[in-house]
Design an enzyme around this catalytic site. Sequence first.
Site, PDB file in Angstrom:
ATOM      1  N   GLY A   1       0.866  -0.863   0.515  1.00  0.00           N
ATOM      2  CA  GLY A   1      -0.044  -0.116  -0.174  1.00  0.00           C
ATOM      3  C   GLY A   1       1.130   1.301   0.005  1.00  0.00           C
ATOM      4  O   GLY A   1       2.439   1.305   0.444  1.00  0.00           O
ATOM      5  N   CYS A   2       0.213   2.440   0.035  1.00  0.00           N
ATOM      6  CA  CYS A   2       1.340   3.484  -0.316  1.00  0.00           C
ATOM      7  C   CYS A   2       1.625   4.142   1.054  1.00  0.00           C
ATOM      8  O   CYS A   2       2.646   4.350   1.254  1.00  0.00           O
ATOM      9  CB  CYS A   2       0.112   4.202  -1.816  1.00  0.00           C
TER      10      CYS A   2
END
Lengths: 342, 342, 342, 342
Positions: free
Chosen positions: C148-149
């Site tokens: 994920g970011c």
Amino acid sequence: MLKIGIVGGTGYTGVELLRLLAGHPQAELRVITSRADAGTKVSQMFPSLRGYVDLAFTHPDEAHLEQCDVVFFATPNGIAMQQTRALLDAGVRVIDLAADFRIKDISVWEKWYGMTHACPDLVAEAVYGLPEVNREQIKKARLVANPGCYPTAAQLGFIPLLEAGIVEEGSLIADCKSGVSGAGRKAEVHTLFSEATDNFKAYGVAGHRHLPEIRQGLANVIGKPVGLTFVPHLTPMIRGIHATLYGRLKKDADLQALFEQRYANEPFVDVLPAGSMPETRTVRGANLCRIAVHRPQGGDTVVVLSVIDNLVKGAAGQAVQNMNIMFGLPEATGLNVVPLLP
Amino acid sequence: MLKIGIVGGTGYTGVELLRLLAGHPQAELRVITSRADAGTKVSQMFPSLRGYVDLAFTHPDEAHLEQCDVVFFATPNGIAMQQTRALLDAGVRVIDLAADFRIKDISVWEKWYGMTHACPDLVAEAVYGLPEVNREQIKKARLVANPGCYPTAAQLGFIPLLEAGIVEEGSLIADCKSGVSGAGRKAEVHTLFSEATDNFKAYGVAGHRHLPEIRQGLANVIGKPVGLTFVPHLTPMIRGIHATLYGRLKKDADLQALFEQRYANEPFVDVLPAGSMPETRTVRGANLCRIAVHRPQGGDTVVVLSVIDNLVKGAAGQAVQNMNIMFGLPEATGLNVVPLLP
Amino acid sequence: MLKIGIVGGTGYTGVELLRLLAGHPQAELRVITSRADAGTKVSQMFPSLRGYVDLAFTHPDEAHLEQCDVVFFATPNGIAMQQTRALLDAGVRVIDLAADFRIKDISVWEKWYGMTHACPDLVAEAVYGLPEVNREQIKKARLVANPGCYPTAAQLGFIPLLEAGIVEEGSLIADCKSGVSGAGRKAEVHTLFSEATDNFKAYGVAGHRHLPEIRQGLANVIGKPVGLTFVPHLTPMIRGIHATLYGRLKKDADLQALFEQRYANEPFVDVLPAGSMPETRTVRGANLCRIAVHRPQGGDTVVVLSVIDNLVKGAAGQAVQNMNIMFGLPEATGLNVVPLLP
Amino acid sequence: MLKIGIVGGTGYTGVELLRLLAGHPQAELRVITSRADAGTKVSQMFPSLRGYVDLAFTHPDEAHLEQCDVVFFATPNGIAMQQTRALLDAGVRVIDLAADFRIKDISVWEKWYGMTHACPDLVAEAVYGLPEVNREQIKKARLVANPGCYPTAAQLGFIPLLEAGIVEEGSLIADCKSGVSGAGRKAEVHTLFSEATDNFKAYGVAGHRHLPEIRQGLANVIGKPVGLTFVPHLTPMIRGIHATLYGRLKKDADLQALFEQRYANEPFVDVLPAGSMPETRTVRGANLCRIAVHRPQGGDTVVVLSVIDNLVKGAAGQAVQNMNIMFGLPEATGLNVVPLLP
């Protein structure tokens, strides 16, 4: 105190009405309806109103709008025309912020809005609520069609030229730029932050619903049709409309004096000094149209720059202005909000 | 009517003072000074004020500030301390929106602000103008040091925790985000639109002038020093501060009740319902601090979210609030501006 | 040439994959699927790609993904886990940009994502695609769970500290700020331009899905659980994540040297000189994480600033990086895009 | 490899040149000058270039520009004309991104730019670098005057209409909107974030320096003067120009076919399908002009919508395109950057 009802207050014109009415000394907000959000506190949906508006949304069936003095419709097009007759019959005055009563020619309206009109006779009765043109009729109106945002900015800019008969009526151009709130609070991809930020585009070039409204308004001024090219654009700001208007001069005139005289007594139209270029932020949050008129390079093209806050003079503020006029209140009551800059 | 003077009104706190005072029923704006722009109409520099403020900027030498009841300094640091004594001697009350009188320890102030202080005795007299802490002293003050923007947001968030003695005092963290107007209206590259838009950065991590101010305020609350890490960030919006505050809990408590009780009688602090996350836009243009308190995952870290408009509760609005208190006016006079959303 | 398929390319990670793959010399984009938009040209939905991508969206049933060398899932959570086994069985390698294979503890995953997992055995096989930690395993992986970011930005910032054993593991804080594109291209009210502009807010304070992912990654580094408070915020920019990370130092260390050494050979992690504060725009459009480490006021709190472009190093760029590693290409192939500033 | 020098690389066109040249396989950046920042690493001023550009700024006196194959001037107006002759004499080719060589009529140039021209004879020699008009001359040019941003967008939109002789030449209107980076990187109040955000305004209505440049370009196309009203506007985005162009049709024509044929072989002009409305973000970071042509309501007004990235096709990208043409490289070398969307 005026007893006030709002139908459909979950969009941007609705919350703007609430903001302005919360500060209006003669307004008593009685009811605000929403089918989907009945029971929800207004300040839960719009926390900016915590401490200012205590109401919850009421289901339309339980709203008792007939007990109000005035009802505002801040609804999608096609709703107000279903409910207005009953309200008028009950003695309630109605201000529609949508387009149901703006276009006198029913066939034109039906073509642009894609519906059959429910009450053509009320369209005939309705007064187009641009106070700078129709103030006297608004005073007596039961039903006011509040103008669109682009039409307000464009008409206020063109009117002095047309009234004076100094521009060709057949080749007007309105190049208009709007902030994104003009597209409303409905969830749509093209108005997402990541789509609309750092971007600029035209839309509706082939034809936009405000085109017939502007044409009608301008034609009324001179008593004959006008030719108008109207190109709206979306610009990455929340509020504001900037109309850049072009006309070809037929004869010479003192343009600055013309505009100043036309709006000398208008509380909400501000003609800027010669050479000015109005910025949309100078009317942010305020019920104002600021205008400047130019004649670039001394040529035969006149350029008018007209700015409003689309949610105020282009919607909710003008609606309150109309309410004030209809009920004999000082026209600026509740509308002395100083623009927010920066 | 209070006769009011403003020194240095060409920045953002100055124009914000003008906006608020233009709508203040007890304020008579007498004079606003600017050395560089003397003679220029205020509304020419800030066209948003056309129709609301008619004054022109006056040269400081011709300002006759001693005839005012109160003078606001909206100047860079180091100006107010040069002029305050003469005003106080003339019976004028002074509210300084800059930092000249905020830090009681003169050596600390001189270190962080890089100047010799001109009047340490007046620093001793000055009252730190955070009404939620010092209301009684403000009533009697001749000289008020209006708090900084970050310090307002951070202190209001930490104070209930510290007063209740439930967080470790030595390891507080204030991760704060500010809109760009906090940097002022001076032309600088790093606050250009093309530099600050679509960008996020920390700054002043090694040390920011608001650090000693927050530390002093918090230490006063508990009577001993606090340990604080303060990291300010620049976020691409015009107005608003969002303080995310972290503390380690020493003992259990009903955090929600704690905050609600602490601010139950405060007109300009709004404790949101449990689970809320305040948005800066819900205080845009208004003299409000909205606060929520969280305990993520039930752990021993408390998280407080505190938002203000840096130009209002973080500057000009709080200054007007202080003026109201100093002169015995109802505290909310002129400050009932509904936040502008969207 | 690698034959490439993309499942679900109508969101922001999808279009970003297309942008990067269009410039990748070893990538042959074979098919991109969309149920809703089958038949539509990709460049009609994303006119930025006119002239660069000629494909139309294909209905999933006609996609023949099994003929690809690698398939990227740029889909909502819960889709990849339905289709991955068949692809792996057909010899296709899979990179999932969603969260289906990120969390090893199935019960944790099911709690946070609210679904029953379709293939726990493949979760066990999947390699977490953070090359700075798992490069060797990625080389041999059939299935990569692209991080994920927030987890990318947070882990890269915390890892050097945890590996060196110099911070308390139980009291980490990640105060993270994301641009709005992180919320995806789905039409929702809270990510409308008029809602997200000129605004700042925290969200998911009680618990965000990236919390267990970050905790898992950090725990793997030190072989025991970590305590983490994670507060994400939405900031009005399109792209970018700024993680401000806090830890309490247990012992002294040369923090700058520590970070520089840890990432000395990493092509996509840039440790800035001491005293720097990275700006998100300096990685805009590029597969880079820029990091700075600070120890404010010489205290015992370490502050790490870590920035990425959430759509590149936080999603599509990292996915391409993983593809390059999996197929033995030079790791930077197709990723030499210079950041776009301003 | 071309040996390249840049004079004045600290502004936005300079950093954009660096971004593009960093990815250009035939470009060897030899020297970049700056008087004020000599010795500073380029990547310190523009951290986006860390890892891509290793040069430091060189003082002009030590730059040895005469050893370059080509020198770009990314300087304020009036600089290039002082230095160009010496470079040409040394066999260096010159591309000026400023306005020194754009206007053939020296008296017109001197009136609009307020200086005496230093080398009128070189103006006569210079080729106006709009490849879509002057490609053959550019091939042989020693000195290229790179077009302005507005002139590029406006000319590419008007040219097909004028060449076909179907619009009145005397009443053209160019209503243009520019992002703020067009104003450069100089610190000025009106381009501060807090001034330009959430705002829209016209400027230079009475006369803008790009007016004579556009008029000259259009007059050259038809061999006689044109009448043009040009109104530029500032819109709150970083990059992008949107030109909305109006003309009155003299005769009927297949407008769509006209535009498609005119630009059929142009690698950097993209005529969109009928009915399209180009968005500036679809060219963000790319050397592209996307154009659509409309005839609203079937009337006699033609509307052309033309978008470019002002820093790329409107400045640095076009300069690189010109360099490629001058040196016989494939025209798109180094210019295959896919636009960054969102």
